[in-house]
Design an enzyme around this catalytic site. Sequence first.
Site, mmCIF file in Angstrom:
data_model
loop_
_atom_site.group_PDB
_atom_site.id
_atom_site.type_symbol
_atom_site.label_atom_id
_atom_site.label_comp_id
_atom_site.label_asym_id
_atom_site.label_seq_id
_atom_site.Cartn_x
_atom_site.Cartn_y
_atom_site.Cartn_z
ATOM 1 N N TRP A 2 61.951 116.100 100.482
ATOM 2 C CA TRP A 2 62.831 116.140 99.316
ATOM 3 C C TRP A 2 64.136 116.805 99.749
ATOM 4 C CZ3 TRP A 2 60.866 115.800 93.912
ATOM 5 C CH2 TRP A 2 59.548 115.336 93.857
ATOM 6 N N TYR B 50 60.698 112.702 106.403
ATOM 7 C CA TYR B 50 59.953 112.779 105.163
ATOM 8 C C TYR B 50 60.303 114.067 104.440
ATOM 9 C CZ TYR B 50 56.027 113.606 102.041
ATOM 10 O OH TYR B 50 55.265 113.885 100.942
#
Length: 770
Positions: A114, A112
């Site tokens: 960015w 999980y």
Amino acid sequence: MSQRELTAAHWGVYEVDRDVQGRAQGLRGLPEDPDPSPIGLAMWDAYRDPVRVQWPAVRRSWLLEGPGARPELRGREPFVRVPWAQAMDLVARELERVRGAHGNQAIFGGSYGWSSAGRFHHAQSQVHRFLNALGGYVRSVDSYSLGAARVVMPHIVAPMDELMASHHGWDVMQANTRLLVSFGGVPAKNSQVTAGGAAEHRVRAGLAGLAAAGCRLVNFSPVRDNFDAPEGAVEWIAIRPNTDAAVMMALACEIVSAGRHDLAFLQSHCVGFEQWADELSGRHDGVTKDAAWAEAISGVPASIIRQLAQDLCSVRSLVNVSWSLQRAEHGEQPFWAAVALASVVGQIGLPGGGFGVGYGAANILGSPHTKFAGPTLPQGSNAVKDFIPVARIADMLLKPGAPFDYNGQQYRYPDIRLIYWAGGNPFHHHQDLNRLALAWRKPETIIAHEQVWNAHAKMADIVLPATSTLERDDIGFATREPLMVAMKALAAAPGEAMDDYDIFAAIARRLGAEQAFTEGRDSAAWLRHIYEESAQRSKGVALPAFDEFWRAGEFRLPPAARPVVMLEDFRGDPQAHPLKTPSGRIEIHSQRIASFGLDDCPGHPVWREPTEWLGSKAARVHPLHLISDQPHTKLHSQLDFSRYSLGNKVAQREPVVMHSQDAQARGIRDGDVVRVFNSRGACLAGARVDDSTMPGVVRIATGAWWDPSAVGEADALDRHGNPNVLTQDRGASRLSQGCSAQSCLVDVELWSGAVPPVQAFALPRFEPQA
């Protein structure tokens, strides 16, 4: 005039600077971007920092003794540098062992985070595609940012992704909205980021335009400075954290009591108003949810609530809620209450009216540009059906086989033996990091692709060095942004770092899954493929041929065909344009959620008392409410080591912002090193004393790299100011199981001992291979 050269990051699109010899030497903001983010400008130097992972490394005990060896030494013992071929063999053999002994359901591919603005080298997509090629993996669902909202909003109005991509454009609001009431502010710092890269940062200009147009701006928040409108344009109403739903209910109650609710809209476009009206009037419990009731809970004067209730119905108005509100116990309630309040006012679907679920949270909200999905890497099909809500990873590791509720059904946690992580940092975004460190001892093997030696890498068994955005070719694009960017490699990778794709392809080859993973394509062929595939499915956007796009370096999308008005078609004809809810209308009372029988999330909006808030018994022990918000100097923990982020530190630590009254009562002055603590943990932070927060509230931005004095020990002290050693690790409710970080009480004291040095950015110890 020479053609400009662009690259993209989650913080924006940037121009590339080259010296007279043609060598890339830095980045500068895009001229047409009204508010370029300085975070991205700092990444050029940051990605050349010695903290980069430069070669494959294996934890000593795991290498010498095998999987599962001495897990309590993760984060403590030295690593051994190994050649790439050996590292890939180790990973392939371990994947084969776990699959054979325990099945693919014993592999967790959370990843999980960015990781990259590029649409191909997005590490999360890469690792999921790789694990699917091997037969699947246990996945996570939802997000730490929107765990509660992603579950509840489809039941009552629409999925979050659909809503985020259809919010009123700032131009529409400037022309129509005359009262914007936001719960939790509209912070430009959060909207610096958009998945894929923002070409135009619009929040500050959007709010300035609203103020210039005569729109009244009201901010309910425990924080004064999270509404980035021109100075003096915002009315700040201090509110106790976690009480926003109570104020929204009171506003609705006052509107209904005065007979100013839009009964026609409630009957034609909504269901369940009658049940909620009974809740507001106290028919259920004998307590009327009026302004006086809300004042006792929230601290907001009843007179302000009553007047604002009238004002909402007198002009074109919009109620906005920040994402932070649902990152709390009962986090579903403020979002649901905002939709219900806007329904009572009756302006949903009108230009500039209704509700917003996160103006300021991400740059996509308020965009006037064409909606276009852009290129994506297909991840394949996952044969494993097991999953967890993303914020329940520690529960999964500590309680294999235990039941958990999620969205009306009951499931069981899988028994995980191997974690494969690429992109993201669980020792940033998870709560109660001391508990997570204990849970991290459960798997037999943890494999991480990483760019830098952060806590995530230091807590792994096998660390594989990955390239950064600046070191590979890719395609940058974000939904509702005007530019698609040819992201050409600008710098050589450090040491032996490789692209995630090439790492996975080599491991897949060893496991007989190379064709399934690569489909016979290298990275360049994949870029062409996903671009051409997006051109085929695009509607209303004619992309140039790939070679033309790559030579030009950018493609500007055409403007939207008409102004963006959220739920406009539904407003015009709810029969022809129904919502995706069970009734096709806005569900103020959800019969489906009511049927789940959840005591912590009934069938319509309510206010429920959190375990930790300023009105609880727990506040007698830890009397300060901690807000852990998004930092302005980094995205989560990315680039915490950059000069821009380091320049914001106080005494080399993340700042804790305190009201002067709270600081004076504890003998704390600006710049002091302080200990922030509760029963879960403690951290050292640098005091920043100002009155931007209300008394009784302190604020530490997330993102400081976790720097524990002793990994996994109950009395460990984080030396760097990571607030997630303090936040609680419990689900928002049994409906969503979202994170509840914003329901957190602490105390603060002056640090009186010797100040320990920060070790967060120190490299781990290495030993030569035997």
